[in-house]
Design an enzyme around this catalytic site. Structure first.
Site, PDB file in Angstrom:
ATOM      1  N   TYR A  32       0.865  -1.191   0.000  1.00 23.13           N
ATOM      2  CA  TYR A  32       0.000   0.000   0.000  1.00 23.13           C
ATOM      3  C   TYR A  32       0.901   1.240   0.000  1.00 23.13           C
ATOM      4  CZ  TYR A  32      -4.633   1.869  -0.124  1.00 23.13           C
ATOM      5  OH  TYR A  32      -5.786   2.461  -0.561  1.00 23.13           O
ATOM      6  N   HIS A  34       3.199   4.529  -0.576  1.00 23.25           N
ATOM      7  CA  HIS A  34       2.984   5.974  -0.654  1.00 23.25           C
ATOM      8  C   HIS A  34       4.332   6.640  -0.917  1.00 23.25           C
ATOM      9  CE1 HIS A  34       4.653   5.992   3.354  1.00 23.25           C
ATOM     10  NE2 HIS A  34       3.700   5.170   3.767  1.00 23.25           N
ATOM     11  N   GLY A  36       6.386   8.100   0.865  1.00 26.78           N
ATOM     12  CA  GLY A  36       7.465   7.750   1.805  1.00 26.78           C
ATOM     13  C   GLY A  36       8.238   6.538   1.309  1.00 26.78           C
ATOM     14  N   HIS A  37       7.495   5.472   0.948  1.00 25.80           N
ATOM     15  CA  HIS A  37       8.156   4.273   0.414  1.00 25.80           C
ATOM     16  C   HIS A  37       8.919   4.616  -0.868  1.00 25.80           C
ATOM     17  CE1 HIS A  37       4.478   2.305   2.354  1.00 25.80           C
ATOM     18  NE2 HIS A  37       5.486   1.739   2.974  1.00 25.80           N
ATOM     19  N   GLY A 147      12.543   4.275   6.913  1.00 23.46           N
ATOM     20  CA  GLY A 147      12.109   5.651   7.139  1.00 23.46           C
ATOM     21  C   GLY A 147      12.217   6.025   8.618  1.00 23.46           C
ATOM     22  N   GLN A 153      11.561   1.506  15.203  1.00 23.72           N
ATOM     23  CA  GLN A 153      11.882   0.388  14.299  1.00 23.72           C
ATOM     24  C   GLN A 153      13.273   0.577  13.693  1.00 23.72           C
ATOM     25  OE1 GLN A 153       9.139  -1.537  11.369  1.00 23.72           O
ATOM     26  NE2 GLN A 153      10.125  -0.196   9.908  1.00 23.72           N
ATOM     27  N   SER A 185       1.632   7.560   5.796  1.00 20.74           N
ATOM     28  CA  SER A 185       1.509   6.222   6.374  1.00 20.74           C
ATOM     29  C   SER A 185       0.433   5.471   5.606  1.00 20.74           C
ATOM     30  CB  SER A 185       1.090   6.356   7.845  1.00 20.74           C
ATOM     31  OG  SER A 185       0.560   5.132   8.316  1.00 20.74           O
ATOM     32  N   SER A 186       0.641   4.173   5.435  1.00 20.40           N
ATOM     33  CA  SER A 186      -0.394   3.385   4.751  1.00 20.40           C
ATOM     34  C   SER A 186      -1.692   3.430   5.549  1.00 20.40           C
ATOM     35  CB  SER A 186       0.060   1.933   4.598  1.00 20.40           C
ATOM     36  OG  SER A 186       1.289   1.900   3.925  1.00 20.40           O
TER      37      SER A 186
HETATM   38  O1  PAF Z   1       7.882  -0.707   8.273  1.00 18.89           O
HETATM   39  C1  PAF Z   1       7.308  -1.678   7.756  1.00 18.89           C
HETATM   40  O2  PAF Z   1       6.597  -1.548   6.762  1.00 18.89           O
HETATM   41  C2  PAF Z   1       7.494  -3.052   8.377  1.00 18.89           C
HETATM   42  O3  PAF Z   1       7.586  -2.985   9.753  1.00 18.89           O
HETATM   43  C3  PAF Z   1       8.666  -3.842   7.774  1.00 18.89           C
HETATM   44  C4  PAF Z   1       9.996  -3.164   8.052  1.00 18.89           C
HETATM   45  C5  PAF Z   1       8.473  -4.001   6.274  1.00 18.89           C
HETATM   46  C6  PAF Z   1       8.732  -5.243   8.397  1.00 18.89           C
HETATM   47  O4  PAF Z   1       7.569  -5.956   8.172  1.00 18.89           O
END
Ligand code: PAF
Length: 285
Positions: A32, A34, A36-37, A147, A153, A185-186
């Site tokens: 999904y 956006h 950011g990705h 990100g 994370q 964010s998704s």
């Molecule tokens: O940030 C995310 O989208 C998830 O936590 C990740 C790093 C892909 C692990 O499932």
């Protein structure tokens, strides 16, 4: 763009690329996609010969009452966006491919995951570090992009890479925001238009605290008070945590005498959102 679903096939692809001397950039995602990705992917494209993206909604990082089943998914749309970057390979395994019967090995980073989101989402970071470790073993990247929006994370993955000697460079990328400040964010897809408006309180609150910091206030309580004042104007936003933490250890701090992060998690309706700002230029001693 090639779509690979099997672990063995992905490993063979990466091994062949490495044998040719190609450098592999990797962007792990849950889909999904956006902006950011896409910013992570573009940087990966720029810094390596090959770009691999994974799309896997990882069941082990969701709690039993969380949104695994309803998490937004649109593989076709994601593929259109990835073609434009362009991405070389999408690794999109089924859950049974990643967690076959008998799976029982976990990767856990202890201290860094105790507070902030870790305190409210038991098992979440164990699921994240386990899947990221597996993805690193499958995709065999030289560089992996994360990100800063998911700050805890990011720090946790960096720690895991260092503690377990993964030969992967972690590249941190800034949070991408909508023009009005909402962190991409998704999960923003869950928000009604009224909720989306209310959600702006998160970035506004962080901005207010950051402004206070820049004006010379180095007491966490003062920055938090500033942020709370903004949040109080949006009573539909239910704050889960709002904290000033050491940017490296993520332990709560009361005085900003070292690089810090102000992090927030809040519920807007049934949607849980997170955001943060890093306060790096330290003036107080
Ligand atoms: O940030 C995310 O989208 C998830 O936590 C990740 C790093 C892909 C692990 O499932």
């Amino acid at each position: 763009m090639e779509v690979i679903k099997a672990v063995k096939e992905m490993q063979r692809w990466s091994e062949a690329a490495r044998l040719r001397g190609e450098r592999i950039a990797f962007v792990p995602t849950m889909g999904y996609l956006h902006e950011g990705h896409l910013s992570l992917m573009r940087e990966g494209r720029r810094r390596a010969d090959r770009l691999v993206v994974s799309i896997f909604v990882n069941p082990t990082q969701f709690g039993p009452r969380e949104d695994f089943n309803t998490y937004p998914r649109d593989f076709e749309r994601d593929c259109v966006l990835m073609e434009r970057v362009p991405v070389d390979v999408v690794f999109a395994p089924e859950p049974a491919e990643m967690y076959p019967q008998g799976f029982q090995t976990w990767v856990e980073t202890t201290e860094l995951t105790r507070g902030l989101c870790g305190a409210f989402r038991p098992g979440h970071f164990r699921g994240v570090t386990t899947v990221v470790a597996k993805l690193f073993n499958i995709v065999k990247p030289h560089l992996a992009f994360f990100g800063e929006k998911d700050y805890q994370q990011l720090r946790t993955v960096e720690r895991m890479v260092s503690d377990l000697n993964f030969d992967v460079e972690i590249v941190a990328m800034p949070t991408v925001r909508e023009p009005d400040g909402l962190a991409m964010s998704s999960r923003n897809a869950y928000l009604s238009s009224a909720e989306r408006q209310a959600a702006l309180a998160l970035s506004r609150a962080l901005n207010a605290a950051q402004r206070r910091f820049r004006e010379g206030s180095f007491l966490a309580e003062e920055l938090l008070a500033e942020a709370r004042q903004v949040l109080a104007q949006e009573p539909t936003v239910r704050v889960e945590y709002l904290e000033v933490a050491d940017a490296r250890t993520l332990e709560p701090i009361s005085k900003l005498d070292r690089p810090a992060v102000i992090a927030i998690a809040a519920w807007v309706g049934r949607t849980r959102l997170i955001d943060n700002v890093v306060l790096a230029d330290v003036g107080a001693q």
